[in-house]
Design a protein around this motif. Structure first.
Motif, mmCIF file in Angstrom:
data_model
loop_
_atom_site.group_PDB
_atom_site.id
_atom_site.type_symbol
_atom_site.label_atom_id
_atom_site.label_comp_id
_atom_site.label_asym_id
_atom_site.label_seq_id
_atom_site.Cartn_x
_atom_site.Cartn_y
_atom_site.Cartn_z
ATOM 1 N N VAL A 9 0.843 -1.204 0.000
ATOM 2 C CA VAL A 9 0.000 0.000 0.000
ATOM 3 C C VAL A 9 0.877 1.252 0.000
ATOM 4 N N GLU A 10 0.526 2.179 -0.886
ATOM 5 C CA GLU A 10 1.224 3.457 -0.967
ATOM 6 C C GLU A 10 0.200 4.581 -0.976
ATOM 7 N N SER A 12 0.236 9.112 -1.060
ATOM 8 C CA SER A 12 0.898 10.416 -1.007
ATOM 9 C C SER A 12 -0.153 11.511 -0.960
ATOM 10 N N PHE A 13 0.224 12.618 -0.351
ATOM 11 C CA PHE A 13 -0.571 13.842 -0.397
ATOM 12 C C PHE A 13 0.298 14.888 -1.089
ATOM 13 N N GLY A 14 -0.006 15.140 -2.356
ATOM 14 C CA GLY A 14 0.862 16.020 -3.133
ATOM 15 C C GLY A 14 2.234 15.394 -3.279
ATOM 16 N N ASP A 15 3.270 16.138 -2.915
ATOM 17 C CA ASP A 15 4.643 15.638 -3.014
ATOM 18 C C ASP A 15 5.080 14.862 -1.770
ATOM 19 N N LEU A 16 4.201 14.793 -0.769
ATOM 20 C CA LEU A 16 4.554 14.121 0.486
ATOM 21 C C LEU A 16 4.132 12.653 0.441
ATOM 22 N N SER A 17 5.104 11.763 0.476
ATOM 23 C CA SER A 17 4.841 10.322 0.493
ATOM 24 C C SER A 17 4.603 9.885 1.935
ATOM 25 N N VAL A 18 3.366 9.481 2.238
ATOM 26 C CA VAL A 18 2.973 9.180 3.620
ATOM 27 C C VAL A 18 3.060 7.691 3.920
ATOM 28 N N LEU A 19 2.706 6.847 2.960
ATOM 29 C CA LEU A 19 2.829 5.394 3.104
ATOM 30 C C LEU A 19 3.685 4.878 1.950
ATOM 31 N N LYS A 20 4.722 4.103 2.296
ATOM 32 C CA LYS A 20 5.698 3.657 1.299
ATOM 33 C C LYS A 20 5.763 2.129 1.293
ATOM 34 N N ASP A 21 4.978 1.525 0.414
ATOM 35 C CA ASP A 21 5.036 0.076 0.213
ATOM 36 C C ASP A 21 4.792 -0.692 1.517
ATOM 37 N N ILE A 22 3.625 -0.444 2.123
ATOM 38 C CA ILE A 22 3.272 -1.072 3.397
ATOM 39 C C ILE A 22 2.538 -2.386 3.160
ATOM 40 N N SER A 23 3.012 -3.445 3.784
ATOM 41 C CA SER A 23 2.341 -4.743 3.744
ATOM 42 C C SER A 23 2.217 -5.274 5.169
ATOM 43 N N LEU A 24 1.038 -5.734 5.513
ATOM 44 C CA LEU A 24 0.825 -6.369 6.813
ATOM 45 C C LEU A 24 -0.444 -7.199 6.762
ATOM 46 N N LEU A 45 -2.634 4.975 7.476
ATOM 47 C CA LEU A 45 -2.703 3.545 7.201
ATOM 48 C C LEU A 45 -4.076 2.989 7.576
ATOM 49 N N LEU A 46 -4.584 3.372 8.759
ATOM 50 C CA LEU A 46 -5.911 2.910 9.171
ATOM 51 C C LEU A 46 -6.995 3.451 8.249
ATOM 52 N N ARG A 47 -6.856 4.685 7.837
ATOM 53 C CA ARG A 47 -7.862 5.288 6.967
ATOM 54 C C ARG A 47 -7.855 4.648 5.577
ATOM 55 N N CYS A 48 -6.703 4.235 5.111
ATOM 56 C CA CYS A 48 -6.657 3.500 3.840
ATOM 57 C C CYS A 48 -7.229 2.089 4.011
ATOM 58 N N ALA A 49 -6.897 1.444 5.126
ATOM 59 C CA ALA A 49 -7.392 0.082 5.373
ATOM 60 C C ALA A 49 -8.913 0.038 5.455
ATOM 61 N N THR A 50 -9.511 1.112 5.978
ATOM 62 C CA THR A 50 -10.968 1.173 6.096
ATOM 63 C C THR A 50 -11.602 1.961 4.960
ATOM 64 N N GLU A 53 -9.727 6.761 3.142
ATOM 65 C CA GLU A 53 -8.801 7.406 2.215
ATOM 66 C C GLU A 53 -8.604 6.478 1.031
ATOM 67 N N THR A 54 -8.421 7.041 -0.134
ATOM 68 C CA THR A 54 -8.126 6.248 -1.330
ATOM 69 C C THR A 54 -6.616 6.060 -1.439
ATOM 70 N N MET A 55 -6.179 4.820 -1.426
ATOM 71 C CA MET A 55 -4.745 4.571 -1.590
ATOM 72 C C MET A 55 -4.350 4.880 -3.034
ATOM 73 N N ASP A 56 -3.057 5.096 -3.233
ATOM 74 C CA ASP A 56 -2.535 5.344 -4.575
ATOM 75 C C ASP A 56 -2.130 4.061 -5.281
ATOM 76 N N HIS A 57 -1.781 3.062 -4.473
ATOM 77 C CA HIS A 57 -1.306 1.802 -5.041
ATOM 78 C C HIS A 57 -1.416 0.726 -3.971
ATOM 79 N N GLY A 58 -1.653 -0.526 -4.397
ATOM 80 C CA GLY A 58 -1.639 -1.637 -3.473
ATOM 81 C C GLY A 58 -2.876 -2.502 -3.562
ATOM 82 N N GLU A 59 -3.104 -3.264 -2.508
ATOM 83 C CA GLU A 59 -4.228 -4.186 -2.454
ATOM 84 C C GLU A 59 -4.721 -4.286 -1.018
#
Length: 254
Positions: A9-10, A12-24, A45-50, A53-59
């Motif tokens: 899971v990845e 970003s907000f603009g140029d700020l990368s907040v999650l970088k290839d997270i797997s768990l 991370l929690l907001r993407c998992a639920t 937030e819309t993730m940029d990449h991942g599953e």
């Protein structure tokens, strides 16, 4: 089968990368605490998992069913409406700031979604809600409104509301960050009691002693990365310099 899988899971907000290839992953009945400095990506991370937030990449996978994924075109797709309704029924989320409906009574806050979203029997829902309020030590507050409650009581109502949906996994996003120390103790005691229900929990927290005590697994995040994860005794005795530096700030409570 894992209850939850996050794969690469990845975000970003603009140029700020907040999650970088997270797997768990999180398995049935497992309690996972996520710790780390402010701005490390824990809440995102929690907001993407639920899917708040819309993730940029991942599953994102719940009980083997894909909720969101990156397609061959590089775009993120989501499960259809029917599957998403089933997926969303698998989890509950407790926010930092309660997010109770101010114009609803305590009882209506807890029963509204089970009755109107899950279409469950009203009398059964009310019975279960009152049992939850008793478990939370709030059996005399069902007719109160949020403004009439303390912060700790509001958070316990929020926990009861999440539990009323009978989720398989509960997410807590810094559930005590808005509370003073006395009320923090109230809420942490309630969360600890949930371990007896064998509900999986993912808890973002700055309460280090609590994380060490309750967790089956601790994840330390920094700069959008999972720096270290493992059993509490392993992480809290880590030789990793970033982990040691962070935990050193909390040494007096461990």
């Amino acid at each position: 089968m894992n209850l939850l899988e996050l794969n690469h899971v990845e975000k970003s907000f603009g140029d700020l990368s907040v999650l970088k290839d997270i797997s768990l992953s999180v398995s049935e009945g497992e309690i996972v605490s996520i710790i780390g400095p402010s701005g490390s990506g824990k809440s995102t991370l929690l907001r993407c998992a639920t899917m708040l937030e819309t993730m940029d990449h991942g599953e994102i996978v719940y009980l083997g069913k894909r909720a969101a994924w990156t397609g061959a075109d590089g775009k993120v797709s989501y499960a259809d409406k029917k599957d998403m309704k089933e997926i969303r029924s698998q989890y509950g989320l407790v926010f930092q700031n309660f997010n109770l409906f101010p114009h609803y009574s305590v009882l209506k806050n807890i029963t509204d979604a089970p009755i109107h979203v899950q279409k469950r029997d009203k009398e059964t829902v009310y019975k279960e809600a009152r049992e939850l309020l008793k478990k939370m030590g709030l059996e005399d507050k069902e007719d109160y409104y949020p403004y009439q409650l303390s912060g700790g009581q509001c958070q316990r109502v929020a926990i009861a509301r999440a539990l009323a949906l009978n989720p398989k996994i509960l997410f807590f996003d810094e559930p005590t960050s808005a509370l003073d120390p006395e009320l923090t103790g109230e809420v942490l005691k309630v969360i600890k009691s949930l371990a007896d229900l064998h509900i999986a929990m993912v808890i973002v927290t700055h309460e280090m002693a609590f994380a060490k005590d309750i967790s089956h697994r601790v994840i330390f995040m920094a700069d959008g990365l999972i720096v270290e994860e493992g059993a509490p005794e392993k992480v809290f005795a880590s030789d990793n310099e970033r982990t040691k530096s962070f935990l050193g700030r909390y040494g007096k409570i461990l």
